[in-house]
Design an enzyme around this catalytic site. Sequence first.
Site, PDB file in Angstrom:
ATOM      1  N   ASP A 427      44.938  48.826  30.194  1.00  0.00           N
ATOM      2  CA  ASP A 427      45.594  47.609  30.646  1.00  0.00           C
ATOM      3  C   ASP A 427      47.043  47.650  30.162  1.00  0.00           C
ATOM      4  O   ASP A 427      47.395  48.449  29.288  1.00  0.00           O
ATOM      5  CB  ASP A 427      44.851  46.398  30.069  1.00  0.00           C
ATOM      6  CG  ASP A 427      45.503  45.088  30.456  1.00  0.00           C
ATOM      7  OD1 ASP A 427      45.927  44.960  31.614  1.00  0.00           O
ATOM      8  OD2 ASP A 427      45.600  44.211  29.589  1.00  0.00           O
ATOM      9  N   THR A 429      49.502  44.428  29.981  1.00  0.00           N
ATOM     10  CA  THR A 429      49.945  43.244  29.267  1.00  0.00           C
ATOM     11  C   THR A 429      49.066  42.992  28.049  1.00  0.00           C
ATOM     12  O   THR A 429      47.856  42.848  28.168  1.00  0.00           O
ATOM     13  CB  THR A 429      49.900  42.026  30.192  1.00  0.00           C
ATOM     14  OG1 THR A 429      50.655  42.304  31.365  1.00  0.00           O
ATOM     15  CG2 THR A 429      50.469  40.803  29.494  1.00  0.00           C
ATOM     16  N   GLU A 524      61.168  34.857  33.875  1.00  0.00           N
ATOM     17  CA  GLU A 524      61.867  33.608  34.156  1.00  0.00           C
ATOM     18  C   GLU A 524      62.170  32.853  32.869  1.00  0.00           C
ATOM     19  O   GLU A 524      63.255  32.294  32.696  1.00  0.00           O
ATOM     20  CB  GLU A 524      61.019  32.754  35.096  1.00  0.00           C
ATOM     21  CG  GLU A 524      60.802  33.402  36.459  1.00  0.00           C
ATOM     22  CD  GLU A 524      59.798  32.625  37.297  1.00  0.00           C
ATOM     23  OE1 GLU A 524      59.174  31.700  36.746  1.00  0.00           O
ATOM     24  OE2 GLU A 524      59.645  32.947  38.481  1.00  0.00           O
ATOM     25  N   LYS A 589      66.134  35.677  44.471  1.00  0.00           N
ATOM     26  CA  LYS A 589      66.068  36.695  43.417  1.00  0.00           C
ATOM     27  C   LYS A 589      64.897  37.613  43.716  1.00  0.00           C
ATOM     28  O   LYS A 589      63.904  37.200  44.337  1.00  0.00           O
ATOM     29  CB  LYS A 589      65.885  36.069  42.035  1.00  0.00           C
ATOM     30  CG  LYS A 589      64.537  35.414  41.783  1.00  0.00           C
ATOM     31  CD  LYS A 589      64.452  34.868  40.376  1.00  0.00           C
ATOM     32  CE  LYS A 589      63.113  34.170  40.130  1.00  0.00           C
ATOM     33  NZ  LYS A 589      61.976  35.080  40.101  1.00  0.00           N
ATOM     34  N   ARG A 626      63.782  45.406  32.661  1.00  0.00           N
ATOM     35  CA  ARG A 626      63.242  44.867  33.911  1.00  0.00           C
ATOM     36  C   ARG A 626      64.388  44.219  34.666  1.00  0.00           C
ATOM     37  O   ARG A 626      65.095  43.363  34.126  1.00  0.00           O
ATOM     38  CB  ARG A 626      62.145  43.843  33.618  1.00  0.00           C
ATOM     39  CG  ARG A 626      60.970  44.424  32.876  1.00  0.00           C
ATOM     40  CD  ARG A 626      60.200  43.352  32.122  1.00  0.00           C
ATOM     41  NE  ARG A 626      59.628  42.359  32.987  1.00  0.00           N
ATOM     42  CZ  ARG A 626      58.347  42.361  33.390  1.00  0.00           C
ATOM     43  NH1 ARG A 626      57.546  43.323  32.998  1.00  0.00           N
ATOM     44  NH2 ARG A 626      57.879  41.411  34.154  1.00  0.00           N
ATOM     45  N   GLY A 707      47.255  43.764  36.441  1.00  0.00           N
ATOM     46  CA  GLY A 707      47.325  42.746  37.481  1.00  0.00           C
ATOM     47  C   GLY A 707      48.741  42.344  37.815  1.00  0.00           C
ATOM     48  O   GLY A 707      48.955  41.487  38.660  1.00  0.00           O
ATOM     49  N   LYS A 798      39.413  47.378  38.731  1.00  0.00           N
ATOM     50  CA  LYS A 798      39.602  48.229  37.562  1.00  0.00           C
ATOM     51  C   LYS A 798      38.350  49.053  37.292  1.00  0.00           C
ATOM     52  O   LYS A 798      38.437  50.255  37.007  1.00  0.00           O
ATOM     53  CB  LYS A 798      39.948  47.374  36.338  1.00  0.00           C
ATOM     54  CG  LYS A 798      41.321  46.723  36.395  1.00  0.00           C
ATOM     55  CD  LYS A 798      41.625  45.980  35.099  1.00  0.00           C
ATOM     56  CE  LYS A 798      43.021  45.380  35.113  1.00  0.00           C
ATOM     57  NZ  LYS A 798      43.352  44.713  33.833  1.00  0.00           N
ATOM     58  N   ASN A 822      39.480  40.122  31.517  1.00  0.00           N
ATOM     59  CA  ASN A 822      39.633  40.803  32.800  1.00  0.00           C
ATOM     60  C   ASN A 822      39.471  42.313  32.669  1.00  0.00           C
ATOM     61  O   ASN A 822      39.371  43.018  33.678  1.00  0.00           O
ATOM     62  CB  ASN A 822      41.009  40.489  33.396  1.00  0.00           C
ATOM     63  CG  ASN A 822      42.148  40.936  32.501  1.00  0.00           C
ATOM     64  OD1 ASN A 822      42.143  40.672  31.304  1.00  0.00           O
ATOM     65  ND2 ASN A 822      43.118  41.624  33.062  1.00  0.00           N
ATOM     66  N   ASP A 823      39.445  42.813  31.447  1.00  0.00           N
ATOM     67  CA  ASP A 823      39.285  44.252  31.228  1.00  0.00           C
ATOM     68  C   ASP A 823      37.849  44.646  30.888  1.00  0.00           C
ATOM     69  O   ASP A 823      37.557  45.827  30.728  1.00  0.00           O
ATOM     70  CB  ASP A 823      40.202  44.720  30.085  1.00  0.00           C
ATOM     71  CG  ASP A 823      41.654  44.382  30.337  1.00  0.00           C
ATOM     72  OD1 ASP A 823      42.114  44.628  31.466  1.00  0.00           O
ATOM     73  OD2 ASP A 823      42.320  43.875  29.423  1.00  0.00           O
TER      74      ASP A 823
END
Length: 1119
Positions: A427, A429, A524, A589, A626, A707, A798, A822-823
């Site tokens: 993963d 993040t 942001e 943007k 980024r 994701g 995944k 989620n992993d």
Amino acid sequence: MELLPRDLYRDLNRTRNKEVDHDDDDDDDCILGYQSLQHGAVRKLSRTIANMNLTFDCSYILQEVWRLGKREGEDPATRTVWINREPPPSPAHESEHLPHYPDNSITTAKYTLITFLPKNLFEQFRRLANFYFLCLAIIHSTIDSPVSPLTSILPLVFVISVTAVKQGYEDWLRHREDNKVNNAPAWVIRDGEVTEVYRRQIHVGEVVQVRESEEFPCDLLLLTSSDPEAKCDVTTANLDGETNLKTFVCPSETRDLASAEDLWRLRGTVQCQLPHANLYDFKGRLAVYGNDSGDSRQAPLSTENLLLRGARLQNTTLIHGLAVYTGKDTKVALNSKIKRNKLSTVDITMNYFLVFFLILMIGEILLCTGLKYRVFSQTVMKIQKFLGTMFLQWDEELTGPGEDEAPKVNTSDLNEELGQVQYLFSDKTGTLTENVMNFRQCSVGGQRYQEEGGRLVALLPPHLTPHPLPSLPVSAGRPNEVIEGSDGFSGELNEVIEVNEGLVEAQMQLRDLTPRYHASSPDEKALVEACARFGVVFKGTREKQVMLEVLGKDKTFTRLQVLDFDSDRKCMSVVVREAGTGEVWLLTKGAESSVLQRCRSWDLDHQRLRETTAEHIDDYAMTGLRTLAVARRKLEEKQYLDFAQRLSAARQMVEGREAAVREVTEMMESELTLLGATGVEDLLQDGVQETLESFRAAGIKVWVLTGDKVETAVNIAYSCGHFKRFMTILSITGVRDSEDAYSRVQACEESSNDEQWYGLVVDGTSLAVLLEHVKDDFYQLCRRCWAVVCCRMSPSQKAETVQLVKNSSESPRCAAVGDGANDVSMIQEAHVGLGIMGKEGRQAVRCADFGVAKFRFLRKVLFVHGHWNYVRLATFVQFSFYKNVAFNTPMVFYTIWSAYSTQSVYESLILTLFNVTCTSLPVLIFGLLEQNLPASLLMSRPHLYQRLANNAILSWGQFLKWSCFGLWHSVVMYFGLMGTCWDDTCGLPHGQTQDLYLFGVALGTLCVFVTNLKIVLESNYLTWVFFWSLVITFVGYSAIYLLYTGVPTEPFIRYGIYWAYYRMFESASLNLAFLVLGVVCLLPDLLEKIYTHSKDRGTRRDSLSRSQMATKYLNVLGF
């Protein structure tokens, strides 16, 4: 009027259960009323109605079908939830009963008190060795065997008992973690009051209260919020890996309910989809009934109303939600795979070796009775694995700085798999990054700036040294005064960023008067915080009003339209009206590849600005930042109204909506004026880049599954060193159908034919098509790539990606690492699951095989603990087969010599104890403490890890080598002792002759000493513990036989075993033979060891030289 015929109902019921995509959320009957009928079923319905001479309203027919289906007991196509578990005041619900749904408990354990014994025994006897020895014990108990049945039964019972205790303890730990979750406190409304209950006691239909910073205990339909705008902010990091905030809204029919009493009096129903795993899909309908009438007010429900279990409430004091999915029906549970038993490479290889021996022994006359004693070796191996996990958990270098961040081991059966990893699925993040963004640089009007000390300073050529700017004038009236000489670009850029982050929520910290921002994206948030430091402060939103403070003066913008980001456009826009002037601006943007090509370039100045900004963006990307490009367009009032009308019409279309909206947005996002670009740094975890470099040197291919958006993931891949600048990056994104998938894969294969370094980027939508239509070709393309990034992945995707590699023809060993719920699916799908104790909770650690605090700790986990554990276990397995070959083969020789009688050359005690006590302790200590190479060497030379790949120590060549040594030792021991005893006296005093008992005891004693000295030769790390294990084994063996053969009672005297061990020491010939035969046995082993070490030293020097050359080459290139 009669109901429809039963066979017609069944056809319709089968049809309505098929999943159909719907684009119109307002078409409630289509969504919730039985799903859409396929054309074939509709035609059959029409024909049947015509034959029956009936004319019905279609909706009435469907209603009758639905009612009949419920009466027949068929599963409905939707779920009906009664609010507060009370029937609504409607005649249609009078005869209905409260639906029954699963409770809210979760379980990751495999056993219960009732199922433990049968299930565990079934699992154990599924293993080839245990089942074989069970059959053998039954046979020995039912026939007249020359060997006592206890020699088979006792070791088997011991093996089963020890394994059951170990697995029971590990499952008890899982139950303990489950209980922590299930017994966590929650608050529900019962009898008009907020009542504290355990999470497991929440039922579908109850109204649940959740407070700020708490996790949602189940999937909740948001009813009310303390926020005045009837919304709440949520972090879904534990579900999709994104730590940014998402906003959810209350349905209009319930948002005004203020108290627990009001919520308790609420009566209504929720019809929604049956439980499914898609995190981003929820369709339903809320019906709220009055207190005295059966009339209802209805509201459509969508994903923005559903709060998922595992997500966390932020920036909102409290909310109330209706439990619609609980326990195993929640989306996070449906995305988690059922925990299954994993077999390590060593276990699988042992089964192959056992099959080999079984086939070999079937051809022998006695079916190699002695083979049964290998069963105890598996018990010692289980003990070694279990104790070996403690060394990993005690490693202080793998302990994180926080509380309870020592390594976790949830299963001890996979220790050695850590040394066999060939693919690592990670993963992003929270696993590779800290998910903390900081503004670093920007480009405004072709001029580069960077932040230093809370101020923007210009970077001037030729060496781009920082040039301080004058102090910002607080009383300035126009934002273009922020930076001198910027031609108005800087203030405009700041305003664009502020307004475009319209979803950002601000909370003022009065203690320091500094706003605290929470955003839907960490990028942001970083940009808005930077703008605040430069004098352009975002003060919040109220309905559609966006409020700013520009250098001390308030400004207000009205947000008119939001054009959300999509992967095709790679940008997002917002249309705002500036208060006071009434001017309408479109602010954009996004990725530079999208924004720059939408900007005007018809004159030389604009072309030069585009080229300069593109160069700055490339420089930012090279440093791992980024990047975003920012542009704007002024719209005339008539022009905007025309766009707004077209956009509204496009959004109301049922079919072709996306294409129509895209056409309008393309028209709006054209002829832009470029303002500049930004560079934001996503902080990596410490040591991530070094760890990935080490994995690459060790031959481990790393795939990043995330994701996040494509651009975000690619930028992080570069910044963490996953992608290198010298790599050729292939991209497969936006694939829609099989033809497109095939052509894109073929194009990438043609581009990757030469010998270069390749990386691959693929998104989740494309991956679904690729796995369905061109699975094999896609995998072959991935094999050519050293680094793969998969973006926009759902949890199930995944797991499918891991499965793609895991089940390929090469069957590589796969590991998966992540930190969020989620992993979990990919962690459980991989051969080895690794959990990171991150900011997203501990569910990944609970469901993984191993857990560590930081990603960088995986270096030592794999390179040191994995390497050592594999060497220990693999050597142990080879030794187990070797010692049984050496011990049992003399029985075959004796059987031939005794005219194929059933007499055993060994006495029953040595048959029982050889594997139990005589050869178990030294190899157990070896399996716990052996270090074939020091930890510092393994960490500094990652290429050494690759030497163990593909189960190198347990290859068939190594297996045959050990078997040949065992055969050689058996030949030397048996025939050497036969030669010593050839004259029938073997040097015994008083002319005594030896008997079978003396010969068997002497043979067994020699075998015990030779096999234990064999493991000494294999050891590279001698310790006092290992030395004393040998002493205890030899002295203990002698003590047992001194007692056993020295008892002058029946049955020892009658069977001739009495005094046999003592008589052995009376023969000088036998004692000399022990010494000579022991040296002859182990001399080939010693010579082979010397040869292997000398060869290995040369290989290590060559490998190190190549590794150093590669490192120097990369350093020269600046990587």
